[in-house]
Motif scaffolding. Structure first.
Motif, PDB file in Angstrom:
ATOM      1  N   TYR A 235       0.833  -1.202   0.000  1.00 21.97           N
ATOM      2  CA  TYR A 235       0.000   0.000   0.000  1.00 21.97           C
ATOM      3  C   TYR A 235       0.870   1.256   0.000  1.00 21.97           C
ATOM      4  CZ  TYR A 235      -3.154  -3.598   1.783  1.00 21.97           C
ATOM      5  OH  TYR A 235      -3.870  -4.745   1.951  1.00 21.97           O
ATOM      6  N   GLU A 236       0.313   2.330  -0.518  1.00 21.56           N
ATOM      7  CA  GLU A 236       0.969   3.638  -0.492  1.00 21.56           C
ATOM      8  C   GLU A 236       0.066   4.608   0.248  1.00 21.56           C
ATOM      9  OE1 GLU A 236       3.160   5.948  -3.937  1.00 21.56           O
ATOM     10  OE2 GLU A 236       1.004   6.400  -4.006  1.00 21.56           O
ATOM     11  N   VAL A 237       0.633   5.346   1.199  1.00 23.29           N
ATOM     12  CA  VAL A 237      -0.176   6.263   1.993  1.00 23.29           C
ATOM     13  C   VAL A 237      -0.649   7.435   1.125  1.00 23.29           C
ATOM     14  CG1 VAL A 237       1.830   7.569   2.820  1.00 23.29           C
ATOM     15  CG2 VAL A 237      -0.305   7.635   4.099  1.00 23.29           C
ATOM     16  N   VAL A 238      -1.925   7.751   1.242  1.00 26.19           N
ATOM     17  CA  VAL A 238      -2.523   8.885   0.538  1.00 26.19           C
ATOM     18  C   VAL A 238      -2.716  10.053   1.499  1.00 26.19           C
ATOM     19  CG1 VAL A 238      -4.577   9.711  -0.691  1.00 26.19           C
ATOM     20  CG2 VAL A 238      -3.672   7.424  -1.160  1.00 26.19           C
ATOM     21  N   TYR A 239      -3.203   9.742   2.696  1.00 22.62           N
ATOM     22  CA  TYR A 239      -3.401  10.781   3.709  1.00 22.62           C
ATOM     23  C   TYR A 239      -3.157  10.184   5.095  1.00 22.62           C
ATOM     24  CZ  TYR A 239      -5.207  15.138   5.593  1.00 22.62           C
ATOM     25  OH  TYR A 239      -5.317  16.349   6.223  1.00 22.62           O
ATOM     26  N   GLY A 240      -2.319  10.862   5.869  1.00 22.06           N
ATOM     27  CA  GLY A 240      -1.973  10.368   7.196  1.00 22.06           C
ATOM     28  C   GLY A 240      -0.505  10.006   7.316  1.00 22.06           C
ATOM     29  N   VAL A 241       0.337  10.725   6.545  1.00 19.94           N
ATOM     30  CA  VAL A 241       1.775  10.436   6.561  1.00 19.94           C
ATOM     31  C   VAL A 241       2.347  10.562   7.970  1.00 19.94           C
ATOM     32  CG1 VAL A 241       4.030  11.192   5.724  1.00 19.94           C
ATOM     33  CG2 VAL A 241       2.079  11.148   4.173  1.00 19.94           C
ATOM     34  N   ASP A 242       1.901  11.596   8.710  1.00 19.32           N
ATOM     35  CA  ASP A 242       2.466  11.800  10.048  1.00 19.32           C
ATOM     36  C   ASP A 242       2.166  10.620  10.964  1.00 19.32           C
ATOM     37  OD1 ASP A 242      -0.221  12.381   9.978  1.00 19.32           O
ATOM     38  OD2 ASP A 242      -0.085  14.246  11.132  1.00 19.32           O
ATOM     39  N   TRP A 243       0.964  10.044  10.854  1.00 18.12           N
ATOM     40  CA  TRP A 243       0.637   8.858  11.656  1.00 18.12           C
ATOM     41  C   TRP A 243       1.584   7.706  11.308  1.00 18.12           C
ATOM     42  CZ3 TRP A 243      -2.704   8.416  15.685  1.00 18.12           C
ATOM     43  CH2 TRP A 243      -3.655   9.438  15.863  1.00 18.12           C
ATOM     44  N   CYS A 244       1.846   7.519  10.010  1.00 19.70           N
ATOM     45  CA  CYS A 244       2.715   6.414   9.573  1.00 19.70           C
ATOM     46  C   CYS A 244       4.144   6.603  10.069  1.00 19.70           C
ATOM     47  CB  CYS A 244       2.703   6.321   8.047  1.00 19.70           C
ATOM     48  SG  CYS A 244       1.120   5.822   7.337  1.00 19.70           S
ATOM     49  N   LEU A 245       4.644   7.831   9.985  1.00 13.35           N
ATOM     50  CA  LEU A 245       6.013   8.093  10.414  1.00 13.35           C
ATOM     51  C   LEU A 245       6.190   7.857  11.914  1.00 13.35           C
ATOM     52  CD1 LEU A 245       6.775  11.321   8.337  1.00 13.35           C
ATOM     53  CD2 LEU A 245       7.733   9.044   7.988  1.00 13.35           C
ATOM     54  N   VAL A 246       5.245   8.334  12.705  1.00 12.97           N
ATOM     55  CA  VAL A 246       5.336   8.141  14.154  1.00 12.97           C
ATOM     56  C   VAL A 246       5.174   6.667  14.498  1.00 12.97           C
ATOM     57  CG1 VAL A 246       4.306   8.719  16.395  1.00 12.97           C
ATOM     58  CG2 VAL A 246       4.518  10.478  14.634  1.00 12.97           C
ATOM     59  N   ALA A 247       4.288   5.972  13.787  1.00 14.36           N
ATOM     60  CA  ALA A 247       4.089   4.539  14.027  1.00 14.36           C
ATOM     61  C   ALA A 247       5.385   3.764  13.773  1.00 14.36           C
ATOM     62  CB  ALA A 247       2.973   4.011  13.133  1.00 14.36           C
ATOM     63  N   ARG A 248       6.101   4.138  12.716  1.00 18.30           N
ATOM     64  CA  ARG A 248       7.388   3.481  12.443  1.00 18.30           C
ATOM     65  C   ARG A 248       8.385   3.757  13.562  1.00 18.30           C
ATOM     66  NH1 ARG A 248       8.833   4.437   6.026  1.00 18.30           N
ATOM     67  NH2 ARG A 248       7.102   3.230   5.124  1.00 18.30           N
ATOM     68  N   GLU A 249       8.412   5.006  13.997  1.00 19.68           N
ATOM     69  CA  GLU A 249       9.346   5.395  15.051  1.00 19.68           C
ATOM     70  C   GLU A 249       9.081   4.614  16.334  1.00 19.68           C
ATOM     71  OE1 GLU A 249      12.536   7.713  16.558  1.00 19.68           O
ATOM     72  OE2 GLU A 249      11.750   7.593  14.505  1.00 19.68           O
ATOM     73  N   LEU A 250       7.804   4.405  16.656  1.00 22.37           N
ATOM     74  CA  LEU A 250       7.432   3.715  17.890  1.00 22.37           C
ATOM     75  C   LEU A 250       7.291   2.206  17.705  1.00 22.37           C
ATOM     76  CD1 LEU A 250       4.718   6.204  19.250  1.00 22.37           C
ATOM     77  CD2 LEU A 250       7.152   6.094  19.820  1.00 22.37           C
ATOM     78  N   GLU A 251       7.523   1.744  16.464  1.00 26.16           N
ATOM     79  CA  GLU A 251       7.410   0.317  16.138  1.00 26.16           C
ATOM     80  C   GLU A 251       6.012  -0.218  16.440  1.00 26.16           C
ATOM     81  OE1 GLU A 251      10.562  -1.712  18.155  1.00 26.16           O
ATOM     82  OE2 GLU A 251      12.119  -0.902  16.851  1.00 26.16           O
ATOM     83  N   ILE A 252       5.002   0.575  16.038  1.00 22.59           N
ATOM     84  CA  ILE A 252       3.615   0.117  16.138  1.00 22.59           C
ATOM     85  C   ILE A 252       3.379  -0.955  15.072  1.00 22.59           C
ATOM     86  CG2 ILE A 252       1.198   0.805  15.967  1.00 22.59           C
ATOM     87  CD1 ILE A 252       2.624   1.893  18.426  1.00 22.59           C
ATOM     88  N   GLU A 253       2.850  -2.097  15.460  1.00 21.71           N
ATOM     89  CA  GLU A 253       2.767  -3.235  14.540  1.00 21.71           C
ATOM     90  C   GLU A 253       1.744  -3.030  13.425  1.00 21.71           C
ATOM     91  OE1 GLU A 253       2.262  -8.108  14.691  1.00 21.71           O
ATOM     92  OE2 GLU A 253       1.527  -6.894  16.361  1.00 21.71           O
TER      93      GLU A 253
END
Length: 224
Positions: A75-93
Motif C-alpha cells: 500500500y501507499e499512503v494517501v493521507y496520514g503520513v504523520d501517523w505512519c512516520l510516528v508509528a514506524r518510530e514507535l514500532e507500532i505493529e
C-alpha cells in the motif's frame, strides 16, 4: 455544503472501486518521497501519546493499493503520513486504514477534498499558546500590572477558544471517520444482490426485510 453533498463529491472524485477497511501491518505501507515531512515536536508528542494509550491509530490512514515498491509494501499512503512516520518510530505493529483503488489524479483530488473537510484548524494550537506566552512575558518584564491583567484575561479567553477549536476538530474527525464508514458500507451493499442483502439482514436479526426493494434493504442495513 451539507454532509450528504460532501459524501457525493467524495464518491465522484474518487470514482470509488472496491474498498476495504481494517488493519494492515505498518511495514506494508510505503511513504512516497514527495510526501516526506518534518513533524513538529508538539505534533509528534500528541501522536506518540495517542499510540501509547491505544496501541494503534484512532483516526484511520487512507492508502491505495500499489505494486510500485518492495514486495512487502502493498500500500501507499494517501493521507496520514504523520501517523505512519510516528508509528514506524514507535514500532507500532498495525495501523487502521481505508484502502482505495485510485489513480495519481484521483489521489490529488482526494487530498483536496479531505483538506476541505478538515480545513477549520488553520492555526496549530501550540503556535497560539506560544504567542500568548510571549505577550505575557513582555508585559511582566515591563511591570505594567494593568496591562498584565488585561492580557491575563485575554489569555483566558484565548484558551477557551483553543479548547473550542480542539473540540470542534475532534468532532470533525469523528464525522469524517463515520462518513467513510458509511460510504464503504454503501459501496459494498450496492454490489450485492437482493438475496445477499436479505441473508445479511437475517444474519443481523433484522425484521420485515423480505419484501423490501434493494434500496430499502441498503437503508435498513446502514441504519442497523
Amino acid at each position: 455544503m451539507d454532509q450528504l453533498e460532501r459524501q457525493k463529491r467524495i464518491v465522484e472524485y474518487l470514482k470509488v472501486k472496491p474498498i476495504s477497511h481494517g488493519q494492515v501491518y505498518t511495514f506494508q505501507i510505503a511513504i512516497p518521497e514527495t510526501e516526506s515531512l518534518e513533524i513538529s515536536p508538539d505534533r509528534f508528542e500528541a501522536l506518540s501519546n495517542s499510540f501509547k494509550q491505544q496501541n494503534t491509530n484512532l483516526i484511520p490512514v487512507i492508502v491505495r493499493r500499489t505494486d510500485a515498491y518492495s514486495e512487502e509494501e502493498d500500500y501507499e499512503v494517501v493521507y496520514g503520513v504523520d501517523w505512519c512516520l510516528v508509528a514506524r518510530e514507535l514500532e507500532i505493529e498495525k495501523l487502521w486504514v481505508w484502502v482505495f483503488d485510485m489513480t495519481d489524479e484521483e489521489v490529488v483530488l482526494a487530498k483536496q477534498e479531505i483538506e476541505q473537510l478538515l480545513g477549520r484548524a488553520e492555526t496549530p494550537v501550540p503556535d497560539i499558546v506560544k504567542q500568548v506566552e510571549t505577550l505575557l512575558k513582555r508585559h511582566v518584564e515591563n511591570s505594567l500590572e494593568k496591562k498584565l491583567k488585561h492580557y491575563s484575561d485575554s489569555i483566558k479567553e484565548t484558551i477557551n477558544e483553543i479548547q473550542e477549536n480542539v473540540n470542534s476538530l475532534s468532532q470533525e474527525f469523528r464525522v469524517l471517520d463515520n462518513s467513510f464508514s458509511k460510504l464503504s458500507q454503501s459501496v459494498v451493499f450496492a454490489n450485492m444482490t437482493i438475496k445477499q442483502l436479505q441473508a445479511l439482514a437475517k444474519e443481523r436479526g433484522l425484521k420485515k426485510y423480505s419484501n423490501k426493494k434493494k434500496g430499502e434493504l441498503i437503508d435498513l442495513l446502514l441504519n442497523s
